[in-house]
Design a protein around this motif. Structure first.
Motif, PDB file in Angstrom:
ATOM      1  N   ARG A   3     -21.890 -49.561 -16.474  1.00 40.47           N
ATOM      2  CA  ARG A   3     -22.668 -48.856 -17.486  1.00 40.47           C
ATOM      3  C   ARG A   3     -24.167 -48.971 -17.229  1.00 40.47           C
ATOM      4  N   LYS A   4     -24.604 -50.157 -16.827  1.00 37.47           N
ATOM      5  CA  LYS A   4     -26.038 -50.356 -16.610  1.00 37.47           C
ATOM      6  C   LYS A   4     -26.408 -49.825 -15.238  1.00 37.47           C
ATOM      7  N   THR A   5     -27.013 -48.647 -15.220  1.00 36.23           N
ATOM      8  CA  THR A   5     -27.459 -48.010 -13.988  1.00 36.23           C
ATOM      9  C   THR A   5     -28.928 -47.641 -14.143  1.00 36.23           C
ATOM     10  N   LYS A   6     -29.488 -47.106 -13.083  1.00 33.68           N
ATOM     11  CA  LYS A   6     -30.882 -46.652 -13.156  1.00 33.68           C
ATOM     12  C   LYS A   6     -31.045 -45.594 -14.232  1.00 33.68           C
ATOM     13  N   ARG A   7     -30.034 -44.726 -14.373  1.00 36.12           N
ATOM     14  CA  ARG A   7     -30.138 -43.644 -15.352  1.00 36.12           C
ATOM     15  C   ARG A   7     -29.960 -44.129 -16.787  1.00 36.12           C
ATOM     16  N   ARG A  17     -34.181 -53.435 -26.453  1.00 36.86           N
ATOM     17  CA  ARG A  17     -33.510 -52.374 -27.202  1.00 36.86           C
ATOM     18  C   ARG A  17     -32.282 -51.771 -26.529  1.00 36.86           C
ATOM     19  N   ALA A  18     -32.079 -52.001 -25.263  1.00 34.51           N
ATOM     20  CA  ALA A  18     -30.937 -51.414 -24.564  1.00 34.51           C
ATOM     21  C   ALA A  18     -29.692 -52.282 -24.766  1.00 34.51           C
ATOM     22  N   HIS A  19     -28.551 -51.623 -24.961  1.00 40.89           N
ATOM     23  CA  HIS A  19     -27.280 -52.317 -25.163  1.00 40.89           C
ATOM     24  C   HIS A  19     -26.202 -51.593 -24.364  1.00 40.89           C
ATOM     25  N   TYR A  20     -25.290 -52.364 -23.782  1.00 39.43           N
ATOM     26  CA  TYR A  20     -24.266 -51.780 -22.923  1.00 39.43           C
ATOM     27  C   TYR A  20     -22.845 -52.167 -23.330  1.00 39.43           C
ATOM     28  N   ASP A  21     -22.699 -52.974 -24.380  1.00 34.25           N
ATOM     29  CA  ASP A  21     -21.369 -53.423 -24.767  1.00 34.25           C
ATOM     30  C   ASP A  21     -20.615 -52.326 -25.511  1.00 34.25           C
ATOM     31  N   ASP A  22     -19.289 -52.372 -25.399  1.00 36.58           N
ATOM     32  CA  ASP A  22     -18.444 -51.342 -25.993  1.00 36.58           C
ATOM     33  C   ASP A  22     -18.728 -51.123 -27.468  1.00 36.58           C
ATOM     34  N   GLN A  23     -18.747 -52.215 -28.246  1.00 37.75           N
ATOM     35  CA  GLN A  23     -18.782 -52.063 -29.693  1.00 37.75           C
ATOM     36  C   GLN A  23     -20.045 -51.378 -30.187  1.00 37.75           C
ATOM     37  N   GLN A  24     -21.189 -51.734 -29.620  1.00 37.14           N
ATOM     38  CA  GLN A  24     -22.447 -51.091 -30.026  1.00 37.14           C
ATOM     39  C   GLN A  24     -22.380 -49.592 -29.761  1.00 37.14           C
ATOM     40  N   ARG A  54     -14.978 -39.585 -30.396  1.00 39.56           N
ATOM     41  CA  ARG A  54     -14.663 -40.613 -29.396  1.00 39.56           C
ATOM     42  C   ARG A  54     -13.237 -41.087 -29.598  1.00 39.56           C
ATOM     43  N   VAL A  55     -12.494 -41.138 -28.502  1.00 39.37           N
ATOM     44  CA  VAL A  55     -11.160 -41.739 -28.497  1.00 39.37           C
ATOM     45  C   VAL A  55     -11.104 -42.665 -27.290  1.00 39.37           C
ATOM     46  N   GLY A  56     -10.945 -43.962 -27.532  1.00 44.99           N
ATOM     47  CA  GLY A  56     -10.968 -44.912 -26.429  1.00 44.99           C
ATOM     48  C   GLY A  56     -12.317 -44.912 -25.743  1.00 44.99           C
ATOM     49  N   ASN A  57     -12.312 -44.841 -24.438  1.00 41.05           N
ATOM     50  CA  ASN A  57     -13.561 -44.887 -23.674  1.00 41.05           C
ATOM     51  C   ASN A  57     -13.990 -43.482 -23.224  1.00 41.05           C
ATOM     52  N   TYR A  58     -13.680 -42.480 -24.061  1.00 37.28           N
ATOM     53  CA  TYR A  58     -14.052 -41.105 -23.768  1.00 37.28           C
ATOM     54  C   TYR A  58     -14.605 -40.424 -25.015  1.00 37.28           C
ATOM     55  N   SER A 156     -16.101 -39.493 -19.678  1.00 39.32           N
ATOM     56  CA  SER A 156     -15.986 -40.944 -19.652  1.00 39.32           C
ATOM     57  C   SER A 156     -17.269 -41.605 -20.148  1.00 39.32           C
ATOM     58  N   LEU A 157     -17.104 -42.783 -20.767  1.00 38.13           N
ATOM     59  CA  LEU A 157     -18.240 -43.581 -21.226  1.00 38.13           C
ATOM     60  C   LEU A 157     -18.588 -44.695 -20.239  1.00 38.13           C
ATOM     61  N   GLU A 158     -18.138 -44.566 -19.003  1.00 36.38           N
ATOM     62  CA  GLU A 158     -18.404 -45.616 -18.018  1.00 36.38           C
ATOM     63  C   GLU A 158     -19.891 -45.786 -17.748  1.00 36.38           C
ATOM     64  N   GLU A 159     -20.645 -44.675 -17.739  1.00 33.42           N
ATOM     65  CA  GLU A 159     -22.088 -44.763 -17.509  1.00 33.42           C
ATOM     66  C   GLU A 159     -22.796 -44.348 -18.804  1.00 33.42           C
ATOM     67  N   ALA A 160     -22.961 -45.309 -19.675  1.00 35.18           N
ATOM     68  CA  ALA A 160     -23.547 -45.036 -20.988  1.00 35.18           C
ATOM     69  C   ALA A 160     -24.334 -46.251 -21.464  1.00 35.18           C
ATOM     70  N   SER A 161     -25.296 -46.008 -22.319  1.00 31.57           N
ATOM     71  CA  SER A 161     -26.052 -47.111 -22.916  1.00 31.57           C
ATOM     72  C   SER A 161     -26.473 -46.733 -24.321  1.00 31.57           C
ATOM     73  N   ALA A 162     -26.642 -47.755 -25.148  1.00 29.01           N
ATOM     74  CA  ALA A 162     -27.197 -47.570 -26.484  1.00 29.01           C
ATOM     75  C   ALA A 162     -28.635 -48.081 -26.482  1.00 29.01           C
ATOM     76  N   LYS A 163     -29.464 -47.456 -27.303  1.00 26.23           N
ATOM     77  CA  LYS A 163     -30.822 -47.953 -27.511  1.00 26.23           C
ATOM     78  C   LYS A 163     -31.055 -47.998 -29.015  1.00 26.23           C
ATOM     79  N   ILE A 164     -31.522 -49.142 -29.486  1.00 23.32           N
ATOM     80  CA  ILE A 164     -31.619 -49.374 -30.928  1.00 23.32           C
ATOM     81  C   ILE A 164     -32.986 -49.943 -31.274  1.00 23.32           C
ATOM     82  N   ARG A 165     -33.596 -49.368 -32.318  1.00 26.23           N
ATOM     83  CA  ARG A 165     -34.835 -49.925 -32.876  1.00 26.23           C
ATOM     84  C   ARG A 165     -34.588 -50.174 -34.353  1.00 26.23           C
ATOM     85  N   GLN A 166     -34.710 -51.410 -34.783  1.00 21.72           N
ATOM     86  CA  GLN A 166     -34.556 -51.787 -36.186  1.00 21.72           C
ATOM     87  C   GLN A 166     -35.682 -52.755 -36.537  1.00 21.72           C
ATOM     88  N   GLY A 167     -36.050 -52.806 -37.818  1.00 19.28           N
ATOM     89  CA  GLY A 167     -37.040 -53.783 -38.226  1.00 19.28           C
ATOM     90  C   GLY A 167     -38.298 -53.172 -38.807  1.00 19.28           C
TER      91      GLY A 167
END
Length: 210
Positions: A3-7, A17-24, A54-58, A156-167
């Motif tokens: 998931r964590k790639t240059k893109r 702020r970047a997150h790569y885990d499934d649940q996020q 979203r269903v599973g990793n897609y 597929s969600l194999e190459e994906a990332s979340a970005k979060i700003r809170q606070g």
């Protein structure tokens, strides 16, 4: 592919702020109703809003078999899919430090056409249940003809990332004593009471819409 790639690595504040885990990633995609899918055709950019599930990793998209968008996405070209949930406006003492609290996902993938009736049916059911929970069994069953008239594509969600700003807003030291209000303005969308059309007005509102 990781998931964590240059893109999928943000150019700013990646460590914070970047997150790569499934649940996020899954939580954001499951809450969002719409995405924007971007692709190139004849060296021209296109960016189209679309409902998804979203269903599973897609993630799954659907559209008419006659849709130009569906034909473009089903040929295996690379696309970028984005989702953003805006939670709060962040109000600081200066416009420079104004911001937005948000949760977003960026996906890089290639479309995979759904071939079997069963897989298309289950994808349409999942999308319907996401948009209007507990409605699938209430509705007239989807016919084989209707399934055949609809194209389903998954990514597929194999190459994906979340970005979060809170606070809270940020401040400079020389701003702290300024008598200017700071804080957060919530802007989350809400589902409101259903409004019937001329046919629906004759029928009691079903439990799943109350």
């Amino acid at each position: 592919m990781e998931r964590k790639t240059k893109r999928t690595t943000p150019s700013r504040m990646a460590n914070q702020r970047a997150h790569y885990d499934d649940q996020q990633i899954y939580d954001i995609l499951d809450e969002a109703l719409f995405c924007t899918i971007s692709y190139a055709e004849n060296n021209e950019p296109f960016s189209i809003p679309q409902s998804f599930v979203r269903v599973g990793n897609y993630v799954y998209l659907h559209g008419s078999v006659g849709s130009h968008l569906m034909r473009m996405l089903s040929d295996g070209r690379s696309v970028c899919i984005t989702v953003m949930l805006a939670d709060e406006l962040v109000i600081a003492k200066t416009a420079f430090h104004h911001s937005v609290n948000y949760r977003s996902v960026v996906i890089f993938a290639k479309g995979e056409l759904l071939e079997s009736q069963e897989e298309k049916y289950e994808a349409f059911k999942a999308l319907t249940e996401k948009m209007v929970p507990n409605s699938w069994d209430y509705l007239k069953p989807m016919s084989k003809k209707e399934v055949d008239k609809t194209t389903g594509i998954r990514f597929s969600l194999e190459e994906a990332s979340a970005k979060i700003r809170q606070g809270d807003p940020g401040h400079e030291e020389d701003e702290m004593d300024l008598p200017i209000w700071t804080g957060l303005i919530p802007i989350k969308p809400l589902r409101q009471k259903p409004v019937p059309d001329s046919h629906g007005a004759k029928i009691d509102l079903p439990e799943h819409l109350k």
